[in-house]
Design a protein around this motif. Structure first.
Motif, PDB file in Angstrom:
ATOM      1  N   TRP A  39       0.778  -0.784   0.147  1.00 19.32           N
ATOM      2  CA  TRP A  39      -0.129  -0.095  -0.168  1.00 19.32           C
ATOM      3  C   TRP A  39       0.846   0.911  -0.704  1.00 19.32           C
ATOM      4  O   TRP A  39       1.078   1.358   0.838  1.00 19.32           O
ATOM      5  CB  TRP A  39      -0.544  -0.059   1.525  1.00 19.32           C
ATOM      6  CG  TRP A  39      -2.348   1.028   1.211  1.00 19.32           C
ATOM      7  CD1 TRP A  39      -2.900   1.201   0.478  1.00 19.32           C
ATOM      8  CD2 TRP A  39      -2.165   1.984   2.761  1.00 19.32           C
ATOM      9  NE1 TRP A  39      -3.041   2.801   0.956  1.00 19.32           N
ATOM     10  CE2 TRP A  39      -3.183   2.802   2.092  1.00 19.32           C
ATOM     11  CE3 TRP A  39      -1.297   1.847   3.834  1.00 19.32           C
ATOM     12  CZ2 TRP A  39      -3.182   4.081   3.355  1.00 19.32           C
ATOM     13  CZ3 TRP A  39      -1.208   3.292   4.339  1.00 19.32           C
ATOM     14  CH2 TRP A  39      -2.490   3.725   3.827  1.00 19.32           C
ATOM     15  N   VAL A  40       0.919   1.891  -1.201  1.00 20.37           N
ATOM     16  CA  VAL A  40       2.040   2.949  -1.545  1.00 20.37           C
ATOM     17  C   VAL A  40       1.123   3.859  -0.752  1.00 20.37           C
ATOM     18  O   VAL A  40      -0.226   4.691  -1.034  1.00 20.37           O
ATOM     19  CB  VAL A  40       2.610   3.027  -2.448  1.00 20.37           C
ATOM     20  CG1 VAL A  40       3.993   4.759  -2.567  1.00 20.37           C
ATOM     21  CG2 VAL A  40       3.100   1.119  -3.022  1.00 20.37           C
ATOM     22  N   THR A  56       1.103  -2.433   4.919  1.00 13.81           N
ATOM     23  CA  THR A  56       0.649  -3.957   4.054  1.00 13.81           C
ATOM     24  C   THR A  56      -0.756  -3.494   4.271  1.00 13.81           C
ATOM     25  O   THR A  56      -1.040  -3.144   6.081  1.00 13.81           O
ATOM     26  CB  THR A  56       1.105  -4.522   4.015  1.00 13.81           C
ATOM     27  OG1 THR A  56       1.068  -5.426   5.317  1.00 13.81           O
ATOM     28  CG2 THR A  56       2.342  -4.684   3.005  1.00 13.81           C
ATOM     29  N   ILE A  57      -1.669  -3.165   3.212  1.00 18.92           N
ATOM     30  CA  ILE A  57      -3.295  -2.980   3.972  1.00 18.92           C
ATOM     31  C   ILE A  57      -3.395  -5.294   3.290  1.00 18.92           C
ATOM     32  O   ILE A  57      -3.061  -5.965   3.321  1.00 18.92           O
ATOM     33  CB  ILE A  57      -4.329  -2.848   3.595  1.00 18.92           C
ATOM     34  CG1 ILE A  57      -4.260  -2.955   1.659  1.00 18.92           C
ATOM     35  CG2 ILE A  57      -3.427  -1.699   3.675  1.00 18.92           C
ATOM     36  CD1 ILE A  57      -4.766  -2.218   1.474  1.00 18.92           C
ATOM     37  N   PRO A  71      -1.262  -1.874 -11.807  1.00 21.63           N
ATOM     38  CA  PRO A  71      -0.439  -3.203 -12.089  1.00 21.63           C
ATOM     39  C   PRO A  71       1.241  -2.539 -11.816  1.00 21.63           C
ATOM     40  O   PRO A  71       0.753  -1.163 -11.791  1.00 21.63           O
ATOM     41  CB  PRO A  71      -1.295  -3.893 -12.963  1.00 21.63           C
ATOM     42  CG  PRO A  71      -1.332  -2.253 -13.535  1.00 21.63           C
ATOM     43  CD  PRO A  71      -2.346  -1.394 -12.307  1.00 21.63           C
ATOM     44  N   PRO A  72       2.033  -3.977 -11.806  1.00 19.77           N
ATOM     45  CA  PRO A  72       3.161  -3.490 -12.062  1.00 19.77           C
ATOM     46  C   PRO A  72       3.391  -2.529 -12.951  1.00 19.77           C
ATOM     47  O   PRO A  72       2.720  -2.419 -14.236  1.00 19.77           O
ATOM     48  CB  PRO A  72       4.100  -4.759 -11.974  1.00 19.77           C
ATOM     49  CG  PRO A  72       2.869  -5.967 -12.939  1.00 19.77           C
ATOM     50  CD  PRO A  72       1.771  -5.717 -12.048  1.00 19.77           C
ATOM     51  N   ASP A  73       4.428  -1.752 -13.261  1.00 22.56           N
ATOM     52  CA  ASP A  73       5.038  -0.374 -14.722  1.00 22.56           C
ATOM     53  C   ASP A  73       3.764   0.557 -14.853  1.00 22.56           C
ATOM     54  O   ASP A  73       4.100   0.264 -16.098  1.00 22.56           O
ATOM     55  CB  ASP A  73       5.499  -1.455 -16.337  1.00 22.56           C
ATOM     56  CG  ASP A  73       5.894  -2.535 -15.342  1.00 22.56           C
ATOM     57  OD1 ASP A  73       6.906  -2.838 -14.732  1.00 22.56           O
ATOM     58  OD2 ASP A  73       6.123  -3.841 -16.657  1.00 22.56           O
ATOM     59  N   ARG A  93       2.968  -4.838  -8.449  1.00 23.78           N
ATOM     60  CA  ARG A  93       1.660  -5.133  -8.126  1.00 23.78           C
ATOM     61  C   ARG A  93       1.150  -4.431  -6.780  1.00 23.78           C
ATOM     62  O   ARG A  93       1.596  -5.185  -5.710  1.00 23.78           O
ATOM     63  CB  ARG A  93       0.849  -6.369  -7.612  1.00 23.78           C
ATOM     64  CG  ARG A  93      -0.811  -6.098  -8.847  1.00 23.78           C
ATOM     65  CD  ARG A  93      -1.232  -7.579  -8.377  1.00 23.78           C
ATOM     66  NE  ARG A  93      -2.236  -7.340  -8.949  1.00 23.78           N
ATOM     67  CZ  ARG A  93      -3.237  -8.024  -7.944  1.00 23.78           C
ATOM     68  NH1 ARG A  93      -2.490  -9.174  -7.549  1.00 23.78           N
ATOM     69  NH2 ARG A  93      -5.177  -8.221  -8.555  1.00 23.78           N
ATOM     70  N   ALA A  94       0.443  -3.355  -6.729  1.00 23.46           N
ATOM     71  CA  ALA A  94       0.055  -2.747  -5.385  1.00 23.46           C
ATOM     72  C   ALA A  94      -1.090  -1.229  -5.416  1.00 23.46           C
ATOM     73  O   ALA A  94      -1.998  -1.880  -6.456  1.00 23.46           O
ATOM     74  CB  ALA A  94       1.080  -2.259  -4.919  1.00 23.46           C
TER      75      ALA A  94
END
Length: 434
Positions: A39-40, A56-57, A71-73, A93-94
Motif C-alpha cells: 500500500w503506497v 501493507t493492508i 498493475p506493475p510498470d 503490483r500494489a
C-alpha cells in the motif's frame, strides 16, 4: 504557439492513460492493515522506482476502502504533501492511498516508460499550475487535464530506451561511488594502523606479529612511535597556534573580494571549500602575517564538529587561518599534512579529542588539547606513502563523482530535448552512429 514537431500531437493525460487514485482503510480496525498487500503512500513517491511499501493492508482493508490494485510498470504521481508533483515507477503490483494518482497507460497511445519520463519532465509545470502558499496540492481533475506533447509510439519507445540507458549508467555509477566510499573506510583504517612497509605492502599483524609492538594505543608497527603531538612538533621544529581573535580581525574589515579567510564551516574531509568563504583585503591580510597559511600546514576547526581538519596545499597558499580555527605548522621532513589529517579524523584520535574537549553548549578545541593527543607516528617517508595510497583512492572517487555529474547533466538535457522534440531521436541516433 505550437513548438512540438508537426508529426506529434498534444493530448490530455486522461487521453493517454487511465488515471485513478486509491484510498485509506479505516485505522479504527486493526484488521485492515498488515495483510501483506503493498500500500503506497504519497510520501513514498520520491524514488525513481518503488519495489516495496512501508505499510501493507489486508483483503478486508482493500474491500472496505477505495483502495484498488495498480498493475506493475505504472507511473505514479504524488498529489499532496511534501512530495506533491513527484513521479515514481511502480515496479510491483500494489495499492495506493488517495494522495497517489496512478496513470495506467493506454497501450495504443502511450509507452509506459515514455509516459514516466514525460511526467518526470512535466512535474515542475504541474506544480507551477498550483496557486497559493504552503504545501502544494495537485487535484486529479487538474492532472487529468494536463497536456503532453505526444510523439508516435515507435519514437516514444526510442526516447524511453535512451533515457533508461542514461539512467542505468547513473545508477551504476552511484553504486560504484558508494562501494568505493565503503572500501575507503576500511582502507584508511588499515593504512593508519598497519602502515605500508618498504615493499609497498600493508603489514599483516596475523602473519607477521613480530612486525608489531605494544603501545598505549594498542598494537602498532614496530618502527612507529606512540608520542604526543606537542612533543613531536617541539622536536621537529613545528608549532600550533590559534587563529586571530576578534580584536585582531573585525567584522567590518571583511570584503566581497580579497584574501580568503578559512573558518570552521569551510573545512571538510574533502579539504577547504570556497563556496561561502569570507575574504579580507590584502592590506588587512598583511597585518595578519603570522596567520597566513603555508603548504603542508594543517587547519583545524576549534568549535562545533571537532573532526574537521584539512591539509593546506598550493591553492590555499597565503590564505588566512580564521577565527574559530587552529593552525599546525608541520615541517615536511617530519610530518605530512595529509597523513596527519587522516590520523586526526581516525577513531583512535577522535576518542581522545572527545574526552578532552571543553565546553558544555558547544565543545571547543585548543592548542593544549591538540598537544596532548597521542598519535602512532610512522617515519616521514612512510607517512607520505600512506598519503599517496589514500590520495589515489580519493581521486578515484572524485573521478567517478565528476562522471556522475556529467551523466546527470546529459540526462537533464536529453529529457528536455527528446521529450519536446527539439532534437529528434532519429537524428540523435544517426549522430551517435557516425
Amino acid at each position: 504557439m505550437r513548438t512540438e514537431p508537426a508529426s506529434w500531437g498534444v493530448l490530455r493525460l486522461d487521453e493517454l492513460a487511465d488515471c485513478y487514485a486509491g484510498g485509506t482503510p479505516s485505522r479504527a480496525l486493526a484488521s485492515n492493515f498488515g495483510g501483506g498487500i503493498p500500500w503506497v503512500k504519497s510520501g513514498e513517491v520520491n524514488a525513481d522506482e518503488i519495489q516495496e511499501s512501508e505499510e501493507t493492508i489486508s483483503l478486508a482493508g482493500l474491500s472496505n476502502s477505495s483502495a484498488r490494485w495498480v498493475p506493475p510498470d505504472t507511473p505514479l504521481i504524488a498529489m499532496y504533501g511534501a512530495t506533491a508533483g513527484q513521479v515514481s515507477w511502480l515496479g510491483i503490483r500494489a495499492t495506493t492511498n488517495q494522495a497517489v494518482l496512478a496513470t495506467e497507460p493506454s497501450l495504443a497511445l502511450a509507452d509506459a516508460r515514455w509516459l514516466f519520463w514525460a511526467l518526470k519532465r512535466a512535474a515542475p509545470q504541474m506544480l507551477a499550475s498550483v496557486q497559493g502558499s504552503g504545501q502544494p496540492n495537485l487535484s486529479k481533475t487538474a492532472l487529468e487535464a494536463f497536456r503532453l506533447a505526444h510523439p508516435p509510439l515507435p519514437e516514444q519507445r526510442q526516447i524511453a530506451a535512451i533515457l533508461d540507458t542514461i539512467d542505468d549508467a547513473i545508477r551504476k555509477t552511484e553504486q560504484i561511488i558508494a562501494k568505493l566510499k565503503q572500501v575507503k573506510q576500511g582502507l584508511l583504517h588499515d593504512l593508519l594502523t598497519r602502515g605500508i612497509d618498504d615493499n609497498g605492502e600493508l603489514r599483516d599483524p596475523e602473519r607477521h606479529p613480530e612486525q608489531f609492538k605494544d603501545s598505549p594505543l594498542g598494537r602498532i608497527p614496530r618502527e612507529w612511535e606512540a608520542t604526543r603531538l606537542g612533543s613531536h612538533l617541539a622536536r621537529c621544529g613545528g608549532f600550533l597556534q590559534t587563529g586571530p581573535f576578534g580584536s585582531q580581525l573585525h567584522s567590518y574589515e571583511y570584503s566581497a573580494v580579497g584574501v580568503p579567510v578559512v573558518m570552521p564551516q569551510d573545512i571538510s574531509d574533502d579539504g577547504v571549500s570556497t563556496k561561502s568563504v569570507a575574504r579580507i583585503p590584502e592590506r588587512v591580510a598583511s597585518r595578519l602575517a603570522r596567520h597566513r597559511m603555508k603548504s603542508n600546514d594543517l587547519v583545524f576547526a576549534r568549535r562545533g564538529d571537532l573532526s574537521r581538519c584539512a591539509p593546506i596545499g598550493t591553492r590555499e597558499l597565503e590564505w588566512i587561518c580564521g577565527t574559530g580555527c587552529l593552525l599546525a605548522r608541520l615541517p615536511e621532513h617530519a610530518l605530512d599534512a595529509e597523513w596527519l589529517a587522516a590520523s586526526y579524523r581516525h577513531d583512535t584520535i577522535q576518542r581522545q579529542v572527545a574526552a578532552r574537549a571543553v565546553g558544555s553548549t558547544m565543545v571547543n578545541l585548543n592548542t593544549e588539547i591538540l598537544q596532548s593527543l597521542v598519535l602512532p607516528v610512522p617515519s616521514g617517508e612512510e607517512q607520505r606513502r600512506i598519503s599517496m595510497v589514500a590520495r589515489t583512492h580519493r581521486l578515484r572517487v572524485a573521478e567517478e563523482a565528476v562522471h556522475l555529474a556529467k551523466l546527470r547533466l546529459l540526462k537533464s538535457g536529453l529529457m528536455e530535448d527528446l521529450l519536446t522534440g527539439r532534437v529528434r531521436v532519429t537524428k540523435l541516433l544517426e549522430s551517435a552512429a557516425e
